[in-house]
Motif scaffolding. Structure first.
Motif, short mmCIF file in Angstrom:
data_model
loop_
_atom_site.label_atom_id
_atom_site.label_comp_id
_atom_site.label_asym_id
_atom_site.label_seq_id
_atom_site.Cartn_x
_atom_site.Cartn_y
_atom_site.Cartn_z
N PRO A 11 0.84 -1.20 0.00
CA PRO A 11 0.00 0.00 0.00
C PRO A 11 0.87 1.25 0.00
O PRO A 11 2.01 1.23 0.44
CB PRO A 11 -0.81 -0.12 1.29
CG PRO A 11 -0.08 -1.11 2.13
CD PRO A 11 0.73 -1.97 1.21
N LEU A 12 0.30 2.31 -0.51
CA LEU A 12 0.99 3.59 -0.53
C LEU A 12 1.19 4.05 0.90
O LEU A 12 0.25 4.18 1.67
CB LEU A 12 0.13 4.61 -1.30
CG LEU A 12 0.63 6.04 -1.39
CD1 LEU A 12 1.91 6.08 -2.21
CD2 LEU A 12 -0.42 6.91 -2.04
N HIS A 13 2.45 4.22 1.31
CA HIS A 13 2.73 4.71 2.65
C HIS A 13 3.04 6.19 2.55
O HIS A 13 3.97 6.60 1.88
CB HIS A 13 3.92 3.98 3.28
CG HIS A 13 4.31 4.58 4.60
ND1 HIS A 13 3.53 4.47 5.72
CD2 HIS A 13 5.36 5.36 4.95
CE1 HIS A 13 4.09 5.12 6.72
NE2 HIS A 13 5.20 5.67 6.27
N VAL A 14 2.21 6.99 3.22
CA VAL A 14 2.41 8.43 3.18
C VAL A 14 2.26 9.01 4.58
O VAL A 14 1.40 8.58 5.34
CB VAL A 14 1.38 9.12 2.24
CG1 VAL A 14 1.61 8.73 0.81
CG2 VAL A 14 -0.04 8.81 2.65
N PRO A 15 3.11 9.95 4.91
CA PRO A 15 2.90 10.63 6.18
C PRO A 15 1.61 11.45 6.09
O PRO A 15 1.32 12.05 5.06
CB PRO A 15 4.10 11.55 6.32
CG PRO A 15 4.98 11.32 5.16
CD PRO A 15 4.29 10.39 4.22
N ALA A 16 0.83 11.41 7.12
CA ALA A 16 -0.44 12.14 7.13
C ALA A 16 -0.20 13.64 7.21
O ALA A 16 0.84 14.10 7.69
CB ALA A 16 -1.29 11.67 8.30
N LEU A 35 -11.43 14.19 -4.97
CA LEU A 35 -10.47 14.96 -4.18
C LEU A 35 -10.71 14.78 -2.69
O LEU A 35 -9.75 14.68 -1.91
CB LEU A 35 -10.52 16.43 -4.57
CG LEU A 35 -9.68 16.79 -5.78
CD1 LEU A 35 -10.05 18.16 -6.33
CD2 LEU A 35 -8.21 16.74 -5.44
N GLU A 36 -11.95 14.70 -2.28
CA GLU A 36 -12.25 14.48 -0.86
C GLU A 36 -11.70 13.13 -0.42
O GLU A 36 -11.10 13.01 0.66
CB GLU A 36 -13.76 14.55 -0.63
CG GLU A 36 -14.15 14.38 0.83
CD GLU A 36 -15.64 14.54 1.06
OE1 GLU A 36 -16.01 15.01 2.14
OE2 GLU A 36 -16.44 14.18 0.15
N ALA A 37 -11.88 12.10 -1.25
CA ALA A 37 -11.36 10.77 -0.91
C ALA A 37 -9.83 10.76 -0.90
O ALA A 37 -9.21 10.18 0.01
CB ALA A 37 -11.90 9.73 -1.89
N MET A 38 -9.21 11.37 -1.90
CA MET A 38 -7.75 11.42 -1.95
C MET A 38 -7.19 12.12 -0.72
O MET A 38 -6.26 11.64 -0.07
CB MET A 38 -7.27 12.14 -3.21
CG MET A 38 -7.47 11.40 -4.50
SD MET A 38 -6.98 12.49 -5.88
CE MET A 38 -6.37 11.30 -7.03
N GLY A 40 -8.71 12.68 2.12
CA GLY A 40 -9.04 11.91 3.32
C GLY A 40 -8.02 10.82 3.57
O GLY A 40 -7.63 10.56 4.72
N GLY A 41 -7.56 10.18 2.51
CA GLY A 41 -6.54 9.15 2.63
C GLY A 41 -5.20 9.70 3.10
O GLY A 41 -4.34 8.96 3.57
#
Length: 140
Positions: A11-16, A35-38, A40-41
């Protein structure tokens, strides 16, 4: 040697980016949902606006760090809305990102901090926001 299938991609690991205040100005419902979903992730709960007028009301009601503006709004040119934001006081002026199907110009208009050309990925959005978030933190 075995005939095992390849493992699924990690899975894409991204700092929040929690706490980043983002306004999305997009007239198409599907675009707002995506955009809301992106966002939100990425740990961001954006404020959504479908028109330039809704965006102006949202901006009067609260402060934003970043505004993502679709340039093809029905009631106002995205460039004009961005120019309005550029006239806000320094401590209230958000970073403005053009979100559009148009090709990125060779010279980015001064009012835009960056340009996202549709279609773009969550990684593209994340990379851009992480860079802006660092700029915002330095200027605070």
């Amino acid at each position: 040697m075995t005939d095992r299938p390849d493992p699924p991609p990690s899975p894409l690991h991204v700092p929040a980016l929690e706490g980043l205040r983002v306004l999305v100005v997009e007239d198409h419902a599907i675009g707002r949902i995506l955009l809301e979903a992106m966002l939100g992730g990425l740990g961001v709960t954006p404020t959504l606006a479908a028109t330039g007028e809704e965006a102006r009301r949202a901006i009067r009601a609260g402060a934003f760090d970043v505004v993502l503006i679709d340039l093809g709004l029905p009631d106002v040119r995205g460039e004009d809305l961005a120019a309005d934001l550029g006239r806000l006081a320094d401590d209230h002026r958000p970073r403005v990102i053009a979100v559009t199907g148009r090709e990125r110009p060779t010279v980015l208009p001064a009012v835009f901090a960056d340009w996202l050309e549709k279609p773009f990925s969550v990684r593209d959005l994340h990379r851009l926001l992480v860079g802006l978030d660092a700029d915002i933190a330095r200027s605070a």
